[in-house]
Write an enzyme that holds these catalytic residues in place. Structure first.
Site, PDB file in Angstrom:
ATOM      1  N   SER A 112       0.799  -1.217   0.000  1.00  0.00           N
ATOM      2  CA  SER A 112       0.000   0.000   0.000  1.00  0.00           C
ATOM      3  C   SER A 112       0.836   1.273   0.000  1.00  0.00           C
ATOM      4  CB  SER A 112      -0.939  -0.048   1.201  1.00  0.00           C
ATOM      5  OG  SER A 112      -1.851   0.993   1.120  1.00  0.00           O
ATOM      6  N   HIS A 113       0.677   2.077   1.032  1.00  0.00           N
ATOM      7  CA  HIS A 113       1.321   3.390   1.100  1.00  0.00           C
ATOM      8  C   HIS A 113       2.745   3.307   1.633  1.00  0.00           C
ATOM      9  CE1 HIS A 113      -0.566   2.208   4.773  1.00  0.00           C
ATOM     10  NE2 HIS A 113       0.262   2.987   5.434  1.00  0.00           N
ATOM     11  N   ASP A 276      -2.516   6.538  -3.393  1.00  0.00           N
ATOM     12  CA  ASP A 276      -1.369   5.898  -2.758  1.00  0.00           C
ATOM     13  C   ASP A 276      -0.759   4.792  -3.625  1.00  0.00           C
ATOM     14  OD1 ASP A 276      -3.426   4.051  -2.515  1.00  0.00           O
ATOM     15  OD2 ASP A 276      -2.656   3.270  -0.634  1.00  0.00           O
ATOM     16  N   ASP A 278      -1.088   1.563  -3.958  1.00  0.00           N
ATOM     17  CA  ASP A 278      -1.931   0.586  -4.652  1.00  0.00           C
ATOM     18  C   ASP A 278      -3.281   1.155  -5.073  1.00  0.00           C
ATOM     19  OD1 ASP A 278      -2.726   0.780  -1.994  1.00  0.00           O
ATOM     20  OD2 ASP A 278      -3.483  -1.268  -1.925  1.00  0.00           O
ATOM     21  N   ASP A 280      -5.829   2.634  -3.483  1.00  0.00           N
ATOM     22  CA  ASP A 280      -7.101   2.582  -2.753  1.00  0.00           C
ATOM     23  C   ASP A 280      -7.318   3.788  -1.847  1.00  0.00           C
ATOM     24  OD1 ASP A 280      -5.214   1.811  -0.914  1.00  0.00           O
ATOM     25  OD2 ASP A 280      -6.142  -0.119  -0.419  1.00  0.00           O
ATOM     26  N   ARG A 281      -6.266   4.553  -1.586  1.00  0.00           N
ATOM     27  CA  ARG A 281      -6.433   5.739  -0.732  1.00  0.00           C
ATOM     28  C   ARG A 281      -6.569   6.999  -1.567  1.00  0.00           C
ATOM     29  NH1 ARG A 281      -2.880   5.356   4.702  1.00  0.00           N
ATOM     30  NH2 ARG A 281      -3.339   3.182   5.189  1.00  0.00           N
ATOM     31  N   LYS A 375     -11.586  -0.029  -0.701  1.00  0.00           N
ATOM     32  CA  LYS A 375     -11.654   1.420  -0.829  1.00  0.00           C
ATOM     33  C   LYS A 375     -11.038   1.788  -2.166  1.00  0.00           C
ATOM     34  CE  LYS A 375      -7.614   2.131   2.170  1.00  0.00           C
ATOM     35  NZ  LYS A 375      -7.297   0.806   2.738  1.00  0.00           N
TER      36      LYS A 375
HETATM   37  C1  G16 Z   1      -5.096  -0.536   5.498  1.00  0.00           C
HETATM   38  C2  G16 Z   1      -6.502  -1.008   5.600  1.00  0.00           C
HETATM   39  C3  G16 Z   1      -7.373   0.128   6.060  1.00  0.00           C
HETATM   40  C4  G16 Z   1      -6.846   0.721   7.344  1.00  0.00           C
HETATM   41  C5  G16 Z   1      -5.414   1.135   7.145  1.00  0.00           C
HETATM   42  C6  G16 Z   1      -4.725   1.665   8.387  1.00  0.00           C
HETATM   43  O1  G16 Z   1      -5.004   0.415   4.499  1.00  0.00           O
HETATM   44  O2  G16 Z   1      -6.960  -1.477   4.361  1.00  0.00           O
HETATM   45  O3  G16 Z   1      -8.659  -0.360   6.202  1.00  0.00           O
HETATM   46  O4  G16 Z   1      -7.602   1.820   7.734  1.00  0.00           O
HETATM   47  O5  G16 Z   1      -4.676   0.026   6.712  1.00  0.00           O
HETATM   48  O6  G16 Z   1      -4.468   0.645   9.246  1.00  0.00           O
HETATM   49  P1  G16 Z   1      -3.523   0.810  10.486  1.00  0.00           P
HETATM   50  O7  G16 Z   1      -4.044   1.998  11.242  1.00  0.00           O
HETATM   51  O8  G16 Z   1      -3.699  -0.483  11.207  1.00  0.00           O
HETATM   52  O9  G16 Z   1      -2.127   1.063   9.994  1.00  0.00           O
HETATM   53  P2  G16 Z   1      -3.968   0.254   3.312  1.00  0.00           P
HETATM   54  O10 G16 Z   1      -4.235   1.412   2.425  1.00  0.00           O
HETATM   55  O11 G16 Z   1      -2.622   0.294   3.999  1.00  0.00           O
HETATM   56  O12 G16 Z   1      -4.273  -1.078   2.713  1.00  0.00           O
END
Ligand code: G16
Length: 542
Positions: A112-113, A276, A278, A280-281, A375
């Site tokens: 992801s990010h 981000d 991937d 989704d953000r 998302k």
């Molecule tokens: C993932 C999850 C999200 C979550 C985020 C933050 O996002 O898919 O639902 O809100 O992590 O999680 P944490 O606070 O546990 O770091 P992504 O965009 O990283 O896949």
């Protein structure tokens, strides 16, 4: 011919908030990725002969693991693999492909990010047939399997050409390399009023989209520049790079600072957005105004009916617990059910499948709807564009109008990153131990009305998730939430979520840090952040 490769379990293959995320070097250990993928395949029932989607965010190590996963899928009895060209599928696009082609699931290779590169992060996530992240009962079973695994299966076959769409065979299984952008762009055209957006663009409406050298570049270029007519160059950093150009592909005010500075300048375009690693953000910045993800969810929900895909209205609105209550006020005004789930998109899946919610969102820059089960960054950008085009007003005016109608939830998240795990655990343990004694105590002008550790009872399948974050609620309606991130790869990250509500007669146009000053001080007094961690200031404020 199927080959069985002996292996022994690795510790620590427990999926976090969103799949297994580790350093690339960890994933490069012999059998490490293979053990995890085989554990997924061992747990998934009824996969024989079905389709599996494989794609990733294009980060370093993506192609290697995709080739491995294709051979393993063939050995494990899948009938077909659909893989994005170049090994690339944004997370929401992967969710759509799973649903559209009736696949039994998908492997999404992404951290992801988090940053990418040989010394940075990698990740593997399994999504189920509804297109959404595997729920906890599946991830728990995968983890249990990683602890006993003693072999993985593969076939003897060369790497496939990932860059040429078409069909090949691997170990008797069909592999289709698909254009990853076309299906997704077509879906967006069914949801949004492209004609009205196009006409505003023709009238001079401008925007800047920062793809952060990550997966959304090709999607954004196709949709924003080719289909909606925004000028070439509207999409910045549009080429996906394995190391995201040495940046964090995290669309927040720290890592997308250049976009923020531009949007606050005198010659800012009308609208700014970023996505981000991937895809989704999302980050939404109007000319002269940053819209928090929590506010964005509320504003989108209040106006979604202006987009054709949501013209019939919403069935309900869901948000994660640490997300501000701004969306709840919209739900109340519209007479809609509102849901509060634990952090993690996987908790929205049941609500969406059951038709109980249409729009969901999280403070962590995630917003989406029932069009997929992830998302979706570009979706949020397009819904904003659709609403602004129909309303024919700037984002700032829309935000001010929203606060005047619903009041304003001032909100910020303070992150303390890479804390030693023992120290973070000790802080949370002390907070949990203090919960019963907190109500009635005062911290400056704030008096605690209730304190608990959030637990969620899924209204669809009755499953219960405990220990999802400590909530401290104050008499005035303000709130502090403490939880440890489930997506980091180094030590622990403490997240402190701060929220203060001002009603329609209150102060609606103040600066957020000033409005949250009492809460920031209270967070320190309640949790002893400096005492436990040695940190006197957060690393990131969003
Ligand atoms: C993932 C999850 C999200 C979550 C985020 C933050 O996002 O898919 O639902 O809100 O992590 O999680 P944490 O606070 O546990 O770091 P992504 O965009 O990283 O896949």
């Amino acid at each position: 011919m199927i080959q069985t490769i002996s292996s022994v379990p690795y510790d620590g293959q427990k999926p976090g908030t969103s799949g297994l995320r580790k350093k690339v070097r960890v994933f490069q250990q012999p059998n490490y990725a293979e053990n995890f993928i085989q554990s997924v395949f061992d747990v998934v029932e009824g996969k024989t002969g079905t389709s599996l989607v494989i794609g990733g965010d294009g980060r370093y190590h993506n192609r290697t693991v995709i080739q491995t996963a294709i051979r393993m899928a063939a050995a494990n009895g899948y009938g077909r693999v659909l893989v994005g060209a170049g090994g690339i599928l944004s997370t929401p696009a992967a969710s759509h492909v799973i649903r559209k082609y009736g696949a039994s699931g998908g492997l999404i290779l992404s951290a992801s990010h988090n940053p990418g590169g040989p010394d940075e992060d990698f990740g593997i996530k399994y999504n189920i047939a509804n297109g959404g992240p595997a729920p906890e009962k599946v991830t728990d079973a995968i983890y249990a399997r990683t602890r006993t695994i003693n072999r993985w299966l593969t076939v003897d076959a060369p790497d496939i050409d990932l860059d040429t769409p078409g069909r090949v065979t691997v170990g008797g299984m069909t592999v289709e390399v698909i254009d990853s952008v076309a299906d997704y762009a077509a879906l967006m055209e069914t949801l949004f009023d492209f004609d009205t957006i196009r006409s505003r663009v023709a009238d001079g409406f401008t925007m800047s989209f920062d793809a952060m050298s990550a997966v959304t570049g090709p999607y954004a270029t196709e949709i924003l520049e080719r289909r909606l007519g925004f000028a070439p160059g509207t999409v910045c950093n549009g080429n996906p790079l394995e190391d995201f150009g040495h940046h964090h592909p995290d669309p927040n005010l720290v890592h997308a600072k250049a976009l923020y500075d531009r949007m606050m300048s005198a010659d800012a375009p009308d609208f700014g957005a970023a996505s981000d690693g991937d895809g989704d953000r999302n980050l939404i910045i109007g000319k002269g105004i940053f819209i928090t993800p929590s506010d964005s969810l509320a504003m989108l929900a209040a106006n979604a009916h202006l987009a054709p895909g949501y013209a019939a209205g919403l069935k309900g609105i869901a948000r994660s617990m640490p997300t501000s209550a701004a969306a709840d006020r919209v739900a109340e005004a519209l007479g809609l059910p509102a849901f509060e789930t634990p952090t993690g998109w996987k908790f929205f899946g049941n609500l969406l499948d059951a038709g109980m919610a249409t729009i969901c969102g999280e403070e962590s820059a995630g917003t989406g709807s029932d069009h997929v089960r992830e998302k979706d960054g570009l979706w949020a950008v397009l819904l904003w564009l659709n609403i602004l085009a129909v309303r024919d007003m700037p984002a700032k005016a829309l935000a001010e109008e929203h606060w005047a109608r619903f009041g304003r939830n001032y909100y910020a998240r303070h992150d303390y990153e890479a804390i030693e795990t023992e120290k973070a655990d000790a802080l949370m343990a002390a907070l949990n131990a203090a919960l019963a004694s907190l109500p009635g105590q005062s911290f400056g002008p704030l008096t605690v009305s209730a304190a608990d550790n959030f637990a969620y009872l899924d209204p669809v399948d009755g499953s219960e998730s405990r220990n999802q974050g400590v909530r401290i609620l104050f008499v005035c309606g303000s709130r502090i939430v403490f939880r440890l991130s489930g997506t980091g790869t180094e030590g622990a990250t403490l997240r402190v979520y701060l929220e203060r509500y001002e009603g329609v007669d209150g102060t609606l146009d103040a600066e957020t840090p000033a409005m949250l000053a009492d809460l920031i001080a209270a967070a320190e007094s309640v949790a002893g952040i400096a005492r436990f961690t040695g940190r006197t200031a957060p690393d990131v404020v969003t």
